[in-house]
Design an enzyme around this catalytic site. Structure first.
Site, short mmCIF file in Angstrom:
data_model
loop_
_atom_site.label_atom_id
_atom_site.label_comp_id
_atom_site.label_asym_id
_atom_site.label_seq_id
_atom_site.Cartn_x
_atom_site.Cartn_y
_atom_site.Cartn_z
N GLN A 26 9.28 -5.53 -3.38
CA GLN A 26 9.64 -6.04 -4.69
C GLN A 26 11.12 -5.88 -5.02
O GLN A 26 11.64 -6.58 -5.89
CB GLN A 26 8.78 -5.36 -5.77
CG GLN A 26 7.31 -5.70 -5.61
CD GLN A 26 6.42 -5.05 -6.64
OE1 GLN A 26 5.99 -3.92 -6.45
NE2 GLN A 26 6.16 -5.73 -7.74
N HIS A 46 6.94 -17.46 2.55
CA HIS A 46 7.63 -18.53 3.27
C HIS A 46 6.71 -19.71 3.58
O HIS A 46 7.12 -20.69 4.21
CB HIS A 46 8.25 -17.98 4.57
CG HIS A 46 9.36 -16.99 4.30
ND1 HIS A 46 9.74 -16.03 5.20
CD2 HIS A 46 10.15 -16.82 3.22
CE1 HIS A 46 10.73 -15.30 4.68
NE2 HIS A 46 10.98 -15.76 3.49
N ASP A 59 13.10 -12.39 -0.41
CA ASP A 59 14.15 -12.40 0.63
C ASP A 59 15.36 -11.58 0.21
O ASP A 59 15.94 -10.86 1.03
CB ASP A 59 14.60 -13.84 0.93
CG ASP A 59 13.54 -14.65 1.66
OD1 ASP A 59 12.45 -14.09 1.95
OD2 ASP A 59 13.78 -15.84 1.96
N ARG A 84 9.99 7.15 -7.56
CA ARG A 84 8.91 6.72 -6.68
C ARG A 84 9.30 5.38 -6.06
O ARG A 84 9.47 4.39 -6.77
CB ARG A 84 7.60 6.58 -7.46
CG ARG A 84 6.50 6.00 -6.63
CD ARG A 84 5.15 5.90 -7.34
NE ARG A 84 4.23 5.26 -6.42
CZ ARG A 84 3.54 4.16 -6.66
NH1 ARG A 84 3.58 3.58 -7.84
NH2 ARG A 84 2.77 3.63 -5.73
N HIS A 129 2.96 0.11 0.38
CA HIS A 129 2.77 -0.65 -0.88
C HIS A 129 2.63 -2.13 -0.50
O HIS A 129 3.48 -2.94 -0.81
CB HIS A 129 3.95 -0.40 -1.82
CG HIS A 129 3.70 -0.77 -3.26
ND1 HIS A 129 3.83 0.12 -4.31
CD2 HIS A 129 3.33 -1.94 -3.83
CE1 HIS A 129 3.56 -0.50 -5.46
NE2 HIS A 129 3.26 -1.75 -5.19
N ASN A 173 -0.60 2.72 -1.93
CA ASN A 173 -0.57 2.24 -3.29
C ASN A 173 -1.71 1.24 -3.50
O ASN A 173 -1.78 0.22 -2.81
CB ASN A 173 0.75 1.52 -3.62
CG ASN A 173 0.73 0.96 -5.03
OD1 ASN A 173 0.78 1.73 -6.00
ND2 ASN A 173 0.62 -0.36 -5.18
N GLU A 174 -2.60 1.57 -4.42
CA GLU A 174 -3.62 0.62 -4.87
C GLU A 174 -4.36 -0.08 -3.75
O GLU A 174 -4.29 -1.32 -3.61
CB GLU A 174 -2.99 -0.44 -5.79
CG GLU A 174 -2.27 0.14 -6.98
CD GLU A 174 -1.84 -0.93 -7.98
OE1 GLU A 174 -1.86 -2.11 -7.63
OE2 GLU A 174 -1.49 -0.57 -9.11
N ASN A 314 -2.56 4.31 -11.26
CA ASN A 314 -1.77 3.30 -11.95
C ASN A 314 -2.64 2.69 -13.04
O ASN A 314 -3.67 2.09 -12.74
CB ASN A 314 -1.33 2.18 -11.00
CG ASN A 314 -0.39 2.69 -9.92
OD1 ASN A 314 0.13 3.81 -10.00
ND2 ASN A 314 -0.15 1.87 -8.90
N TYR A 316 -2.63 0.21 -16.52
CA TYR A 316 -1.91 -0.72 -17.38
C TYR A 316 -2.74 -1.20 -18.56
O TYR A 316 -2.23 -1.45 -19.62
CB TYR A 316 -1.48 -1.97 -16.58
CG TYR A 316 -0.40 -1.74 -15.57
CD1 TYR A 316 -0.67 -1.21 -14.31
CD2 TYR A 316 0.93 -2.06 -15.85
CE1 TYR A 316 0.33 -1.02 -13.37
CE2 TYR A 316 1.94 -1.87 -14.92
CZ TYR A 316 1.63 -1.35 -13.68
OH TYR A 316 2.63 -1.15 -12.76
N GLU A 382 2.10 4.74 -12.10
CA GLU A 382 2.61 3.51 -12.69
C GLU A 382 1.96 3.29 -14.04
O GLU A 382 0.77 3.58 -14.22
CB GLU A 382 2.28 2.26 -11.85
CG GLU A 382 3.14 2.02 -10.65
CD GLU A 382 2.71 0.79 -9.86
OE1 GLU A 382 2.22 -0.20 -10.46
OE2 GLU A 382 2.85 0.83 -8.63
C1 PNW Z 1 0.60 -2.88 -9.89
N1 PNW Z 1 -4.99 -3.79 -13.08
O1 PNW Z 1 -0.59 -3.60 -9.64
C2 PNW Z 1 1.42 -2.83 -8.60
O2 PNW Z 1 1.31 -1.58 -7.95
C3 PNW Z 1 2.86 -3.21 -8.75
O3 PNW Z 1 3.43 -3.51 -7.48
C4 PNW Z 1 2.99 -4.35 -9.71
O4 PNW Z 1 4.29 -4.88 -9.79
C5 PNW Z 1 2.53 -3.84 -11.07
O5 PNW Z 1 1.19 -3.42 -11.01
C6 PNW Z 1 2.60 -4.88 -12.19
O6 PNW Z 1 1.71 -5.93 -11.95
C7 PNW Z 1 -1.63 -3.63 -10.55
O7 PNW Z 1 -6.13 -3.84 -12.58
C8 PNW Z 1 -2.92 -3.72 -10.05
O8 PNW Z 1 -4.87 -3.78 -14.31
C9 PNW Z 1 -4.01 -3.76 -10.86
C10 PNW Z 1 -3.85 -3.73 -12.23
C11 PNW Z 1 -2.59 -3.65 -12.77
C12 PNW Z 1 -1.48 -3.60 -11.93
#
Ligand code: PNW
Length: 478
Positions: A26, A46, A59, A84, A129, A173-174, A314, A316, A382
């Site tokens: 990223q 690509h 890129d 991180r 990741h 990661n995830e 993580n 959100y 996150e």
């Molecule tokens: C994360 N959800 O993914 C990622 O680890 C990051 O790379 C990404 O940029 C960031 O979120 C923002 O999107 C997610 O289920 C995966 O709510 C799942 C969820 C949220 C974010």
């Protein structure tokens, strides 16, 4: 102390660690420089036609491969305890295999770590990741169990070469995004559609690779390097949509299918029993001789159990859940859970459609983890908010304020052992399928300029102030 009639508990403890997070694909750019090999994200971005908004690619991204000193200066200015970031497997091992180590790639991370240390910032390194070397995808990727040892070979190189300076590691990661989105639903690279099959095989191999890597560190590196190693899982908070027993059970089932899929094997040695029973029953109905959910041997269960020093998570957003009398007969993780989850339209939304702002989910999640996984050390690796890119990002400040407040309440009132928090993200960057159209940064990045100038947003100043005072309200009274 009481402030405005409520208990003032909004100061974070002195040993609580604050940071920010990014990921290699990223931010780094330099996708084919200095001997780096191709990975699955290079490959999909690509493609013609491209699956990414505006045909965006990583890129160049934020060009952190060349601008890491500027990144560290920003981190220093923010006053973070840790940074991180993730390592690009293809930069270290261009073929994916350890037959050839790319010294230039290794040197980049050595330089970054040295720069961080020189500025008093602790590196927290994610080994993986999502950017799998393409040659490993060409032999089947994560659903092929050959990959377990290839991942461990890669991890060994990193522990050996960077372990003197890196004390905090995350294996994955995830993995739910890698497996379910990458191999089940074709929403992330390598965009394979095999729900309820390849995603389950992928997860089985990720879990065994994680366990083997944790044990490798524990047995061969920990004594000398004295570091600590965990994993980062992604989860939403799943809230029952009513007080009915059925809906409360449905929400618990959903948590098990999302977080428990990974956390239960790592903490207790096996998949959650509700996953085992649902998927075995449905597989039999579908005519399979064995469950689509792979099984661990007794030996593997013992080997897997307890392979974490802390659990990274993580968070959100959140969804509501309800029970249903008419389960969907299709194969897939969500269908196999036999419950329904959705996000109400009237919930506050960030710029990303999936990102409903639900601060109270934070306290509920970490408290659930405390109760379900025997009071582990938890790190929020996150948490963040998207907008279209304004410098006056009051929405982001309000998001952070409310989620952190909820987290602080969990620590204070539920005695959850939370050791740290990383904001996503240090700067605007390549947001996967959304390309550069959704911004999560504390710093703005000018993607139209070859220099990729960084500019602090209002939220960067807010975060900096929080890290100085460690206090979420105007005045913390001890
Ligand atoms: C994360 N959800 O993914 C990622 O680890 C990051 O790379 C990404 O940029 C960031 O979120 C923002 O999107 C997610 O289920 C995966 O709510 C799942 C969820 C949220 C974010």
């Amino acid at each position: 102390a009481q402030v405005n009639g409520t208990l003032n508990n909004k100061r974070f403890p002195d040993d609580f660690k604050f940071g920010v997070a990014t990921a290699s694909y990223q931010v780094e750019g330099a996708w084919n420089e200095d001997g780096k090999g191709e990975n699955v994200w290079d490959q999909v971005t690509h493609r013609v036609p491209s699956p990414i908004v505006n045909n965006d690619t990583g890129d160049v991204a934020c060009d952190s491969y060349h601008k890491y000193k500027e990144d560290v200066a920003m981190l220093k200015d923010l006053g973070v305890d840790f940074y991180r970031f993730s390592i690009s497997w293809s930069r270290i091992l261009p073929t994916g295999f350890d037959n050839k180590i790319n010294e230039a790639g290794l040197q980049y991370y050595k330089n970054l770590v040295k720069e961080l240390r020189a500025n008093g910032i602790e590196p927290l390194v994610t080994l993986y990741h999502w950017d799998l070397p393409q040659p490993l995808q060409d032999i089947g990727g994560w659903p092929n169990e050959i990959i377990i040892d290839k991942y461990v070979d890669y991890a060994r190189v990193l522990f050996r070469e960077l372990g003197d300076e890196v004390k905090y590691w995350l294996t994955f990661n995830e993995p739910k995004q890698t497996c379910n989105a990458g191999y089940g639903l074709a929403q992330k690279a390598p965009f394979i559609t095999s729900p309820g099959m390849a995603d389950y095989l992928c997860t089985h191999n990720v879990l065994r690779a994680h366990a083997k890597t944790w044990r490798l560190y524990d047995e061969q590196f920990r004594k000398d390097q004295k570091g600590t190693i965990g994993i980062t899982l992604d989860i939403q908070w799943y809230e029952p949509s009513s007080n009915s027993t059925a809906d409360i059970e449905a929400a618990e089932t959903k948590m098990q299918f999302a977080l428990g899929w990974y956390a239960n094997p790592i903490v207790y040695g096996d998949y959650p029993s509700i996953m085992q029973s649902n998927i075995a029953r449905r597989s039999a109905q579908e005519g399979f001789k064995e469950s689509r959910l792979p099984q661990f041997t007794e030996e593997e269960k013992k080997y897997m159990k307890g392979t974490y020093d802390f659990l990274g998570v993580n968070l959100y957003t959140a969804s509501l859940v309800r029970a249903t009398d008419e389960p969907n007969p299709s194969m897939g993780l969500d269908e196999d859970s036999e419950v329904l989850a959705w996000q109400p339209d009237d919930w506050e939304t960030a710029f990303s459609s999936w990102l409903k702002v639900v601060p109270w989910g934070m306290r509920k999640l970490v408290t659930w983890m405390k109760n379900t996984y025997d009071n582990p050390k938890i790190m929020i690796t996150e948490n963040g908010y998207s907008d279209s890119g304004t410098l006056e990002d009051d929405g982001r400040i309000s998001y952070y304020e409310r989620y952190l407040s909820s987290l602080r309440d969990a620590m204070e009132f539920d005695e959850v052992d939370v050791i740290g928090y990383a904001a996503w993200s240090l700067m605007d960057n390549f947001e996967w399928l959304a390309g550069y159209s959704e911004k999560f940064g504390l710093y703005h990045v000018d993607f139209n300029s070859p220099n990729r100038e960084r500019t602090a947003k209002k939220s960067a100043l807010w975060y900096k102030n929080l890290l100085e005072t460690r206090c979420l309200v105007e005045e913390c009274v001890d």
